[in-house]
Design a protein around this motif. Structure first.
Motif, PDB file in Angstrom:
ATOM      1  N   ILE A   1      42.640  39.268  46.614  1.00 21.14           N
ATOM      2  CA  ILE A   1      44.018  38.723  46.810  1.00 21.14           C
ATOM      3  C   ILE A   1      44.656  38.310  45.460  1.00 21.14           C
ATOM      4  N   PRO A   2      45.107  39.272  44.770  1.00 21.69           N
ATOM      5  CA  PRO A   2      45.899  38.923  43.597  1.00 21.69           C
ATOM      6  C   PRO A   2      47.013  38.023  43.716  1.00 21.69           C
ATOM      7  N   SER A   3      47.632  38.368  45.224  1.00 24.98           N
ATOM      8  CA  SER A   3      48.883  37.855  45.525  1.00 24.98           C
ATOM      9  C   SER A   3      48.813  37.576  47.093  1.00 24.98           C
ATOM     10  N   GLY A   4      49.628  36.733  47.746  1.00 26.45           N
ATOM     11  CA  GLY A   4      49.939  36.654  49.183  1.00 26.45           C
ATOM     12  C   GLY A   4      48.900  36.033  49.895  1.00 26.45           C
ATOM     13  N   THR A   5      48.802  36.244  51.283  1.00 31.14           N
ATOM     14  CA  THR A   5      47.886  35.709  52.150  1.00 31.14           C
ATOM     15  C   THR A   5      46.982  36.586  52.984  1.00 31.14           C
ATOM     16  N   LYS A   6      45.874  36.288  53.124  1.00 27.25           N
ATOM     17  CA  LYS A   6      44.974  36.997  54.093  1.00 27.25           C
ATOM     18  C   LYS A   6      44.001  36.335  54.850  1.00 27.25           C
ATOM     19  N   GLN A   7      43.662  36.924  56.050  1.00 33.32           N
ATOM     20  CA  GLN A   7      42.754  36.136  56.776  1.00 33.32           C
ATOM     21  C   GLN A   7      41.740  37.045  57.423  1.00 33.32           C
ATOM     22  N   ASN A   8      40.281  36.515  57.761  1.00 35.67           N
ATOM     23  CA  ASN A   8      39.304  37.219  58.151  1.00 35.67           C
ATOM     24  C   ASN A   8      38.462  36.167  58.737  1.00 35.67           C
ATOM     25  N   GLY A   9      38.792  36.202  60.151  1.00 32.35           N
ATOM     26  CA  GLY A   9      37.894  35.135  61.035  1.00 32.35           C
ATOM     27  C   GLY A   9      38.207  33.812  60.786  1.00 32.35           C
ATOM     28  N   ARG A  10      37.102  32.888  60.563  1.00 26.90           N
ATOM     29  CA  ARG A  10      37.370  31.600  60.230  1.00 26.90           C
ATOM     30  C   ARG A  10      37.891  31.491  58.566  1.00 26.90           C
ATOM     31  N   LEU A  11      37.987  32.280  57.929  1.00 23.34           N
ATOM     32  CA  LEU A  11      38.272  32.452  56.493  1.00 23.34           C
ATOM     33  C   LEU A  11      39.701  32.839  56.441  1.00 23.34           C
ATOM     34  N   SER A  12      40.234  32.300  55.237  1.00 21.12           N
ATOM     35  CA  SER A  12      41.720  32.768  54.833  1.00 21.12           C
ATOM     36  C   SER A  12      41.816  32.455  53.431  1.00 21.12           C
ATOM     37  N   ALA A  13      42.742  33.157  52.794  1.00 22.95           N
ATOM     38  CA  ALA A  13      43.071  32.846  51.480  1.00 22.95           C
ATOM     39  C   ALA A  13      44.553  33.013  51.022  1.00 22.95           C
ATOM     40  N   THR A  14      44.892  32.037  50.189  1.00 24.17           N
ATOM     41  CA  THR A  14      46.269  32.454  49.808  1.00 24.17           C
ATOM     42  C   THR A  14      46.216  32.238  48.294  1.00 24.17           C
ATOM     43  N   THR A  15      47.075  32.944  47.656  1.00 20.80           N
ATOM     44  CA  THR A  15      47.240  33.149  46.099  1.00 20.80           C
ATOM     45  C   THR A  15      48.713  33.041  45.842  1.00 20.80           C
ATOM     46  N   VAL A  16      49.087  32.019  45.038  1.00 19.65           N
ATOM     47  CA  VAL A  16      50.531  31.933  44.480  1.00 19.65           C
ATOM     48  C   VAL A  16      50.490  32.242  43.052  1.00 19.65           C
ATOM     49  N   ALA A  17      50.606  33.329  42.624  1.00 22.42           N
ATOM     50  CA  ALA A  17      50.480  34.059  41.475  1.00 22.42           C
ATOM     51  C   ALA A  17      51.244  33.202  40.456  1.00 22.42           C
ATOM     52  N   THR A  18      52.742  33.156  40.981  1.00 21.02           N
ATOM     53  CA  THR A  18      53.763  32.515  40.079  1.00 21.02           C
ATOM     54  C   THR A  18      53.219  30.841  39.457  1.00 21.02           C
ATOM     55  N   GLU A  19      52.232  30.321  40.607  1.00 20.32           N
ATOM     56  CA  GLU A  19      52.026  28.935  40.278  1.00 20.32           C
ATOM     57  C   GLU A  19      50.375  28.951  39.621  1.00 20.32           C
ATOM     58  N   ARG A  20      49.846  30.050  39.589  1.00 26.85           N
ATOM     59  CA  ARG A  20      48.620  30.139  38.877  1.00 26.85           C
ATOM     60  C   ARG A  20      47.455  29.281  39.746  1.00 26.85           C
ATOM     61  N   TYR A  21      47.486  29.788  40.860  1.00 29.74           N
ATOM     62  CA  TYR A  21      46.437  29.190  41.883  1.00 29.74           C
ATOM     63  C   TYR A  21      46.177  30.110  43.019  1.00 29.74           C
ATOM     64  N   SER A  22      44.928  29.835  43.606  1.00 33.75           N
ATOM     65  CA  SER A  22      44.452  30.614  44.717  1.00 33.75           C
ATOM     66  C   SER A  22      43.502  29.084  45.721  1.00 33.75           C
TER      67      SER A  22
ATOM     68  N   LEU B   1      41.105  28.747  49.129  1.00 35.89           N
ATOM     69  CA  LEU B   1      39.958  29.629  50.167  1.00 35.89           C
ATOM     70  C   LEU B   1      39.812  28.625  51.216  1.00 35.89           C
ATOM     71  N   TYR B   2      40.512  28.793  52.365  1.00 39.10           N
ATOM     72  CA  TYR B   2      40.204  27.957  53.562  1.00 39.10           C
ATOM     73  C   TYR B   2      39.060  28.429  54.480  1.00 39.10           C
ATOM     74  N   ILE B   3      38.209  27.341  54.686  1.00 40.34           N
ATOM     75  CA  ILE B   3      37.018  27.642  55.762  1.00 40.34           C
ATOM     76  C   ILE B   3      37.172  26.819  56.905  1.00 40.34           C
ATOM     77  N   SER B   4      37.481  27.243  58.260  1.00 47.03           N
ATOM     78  CA  SER B   4      37.821  26.556  59.349  1.00 47.03           C
ATOM     79  C   SER B   4      36.443  26.482  60.008  1.00 47.03           C
ATOM     80  N   SER B   5      36.035  25.371  60.858  1.00 55.03           N
ATOM     81  CA  SER B   5      34.827  25.117  61.845  1.00 55.03           C
ATOM     82  C   SER B   5      33.696  25.664  60.965  1.00 55.03           C
TER      83      SER B   5
END
Lengths: 111, 113
Positions: free
Chosen positions: A49-70, A72-76
């Motif tokens: 995930i070099p940029s953008g948002t993705k989801q896979n089941g209970r996990l999701s991730a967001t990368t904001v490349a312009t602000e230099r951070y990513s 990782l969300y883990i739910s339940s």
């Protein structure tokens, strides 16, 4: 050189709780991957995930490349989510093949 | 589809000996990468091979070397082993030379006594 910092270093949760892991990097990146290292040492790919948002089941991730951070969300969370989570980045406009890893977040999920 | 495979799983050597670690990439992948995970040092990039050529190497001494074979499998050789070479060695592969996701194998745990 580029710095890759992960926070928090350690995280203890009760089963069912949600969590957010953060990865900060100090330069522009051409590659960003999140991994889960299992107890036997193998790195399991979670997201590319070099940029953008993705989801896979209970996990999701967001990368904001312009602000230099990513993030990782883990739910339940489940006990099987326990382990070390790594963020790794590739830098530069040309491909060096090299991933630079953060120091990891160690997650423990209690039943 | 089979993932990246590595052999052996464990390797025990004596200081001064040579170690050879092997890696087979995912079918269709031409790039192979080697990383070292030593206690307290984190995951560090060692080498990158693509189409049989060494494309980049990390900050490791020349006694760490390797090669890639025509079938894209690779081996990592560590000569004159030192105690601090004890580590988990991870191999990864990706589609080719471009900016692609790296997929990792299960690793070889090298112990130097």
């Amino acid at each position: 050189g580029i710095q890759v910092e992960q926070s928090p270093p350690d995280l203890i949760l009760q089963e069912g709780a949600n969590s957010t892991l953060r990865c900060n990097f100090s330069d522009s990146v051409n590659n960003l991957q999140w991994f889960h290292q299992n107890p036997w040492g193998q790195l399991i790919n979670l997201f590319y995930i070099p940029s953008g948002t993705k989801q896979n089941g209970r996990l999701s991730a967001t990368t904001v490349a312009t602000e230099r951070y990513s993030l990782l969300y883990i739910s339940s969370s489940q006990t099987t989510d326990s382990g070390v989570y790594f963020c790794a980045v590739g830098v530069g406009s040309s491909n060096t093949g090299k991933l630079i890893f953060g120091q990891g977040t160690t997650l423990q999920v209690k039943p | 589809e089979a993932g990246v495979t590595q052999s052996p799983t464990h390797l025990i050597k004596t200081r001064g000996q040579q170690a050879t670690l092997r890696c087979s990439p995912i079918s269709g992948h031409t790039s192979v990468y080697w990383y070292q995970q030593a206690l307290g040092l984190g995951l560090q990039f060692l080498l990158w091979y693509d189409e049989g050529e060494e494309r980049n190497r990390g900050n490791f001494p020349p006694r760490f070397s390797g090669r890639q074979f025509p079938n894209y499998s690779s081996e990592l050789n560590v000569n004159a082993l030192e105690l601090e070479d004890s580590a988990l060695y991870l191999c990864a592969s990706s589609l080719d030379y471009g900016f692609y996701e790296q997929y990792f194998g299960p690793g070889t745990r090298l112990t130097v006594t």
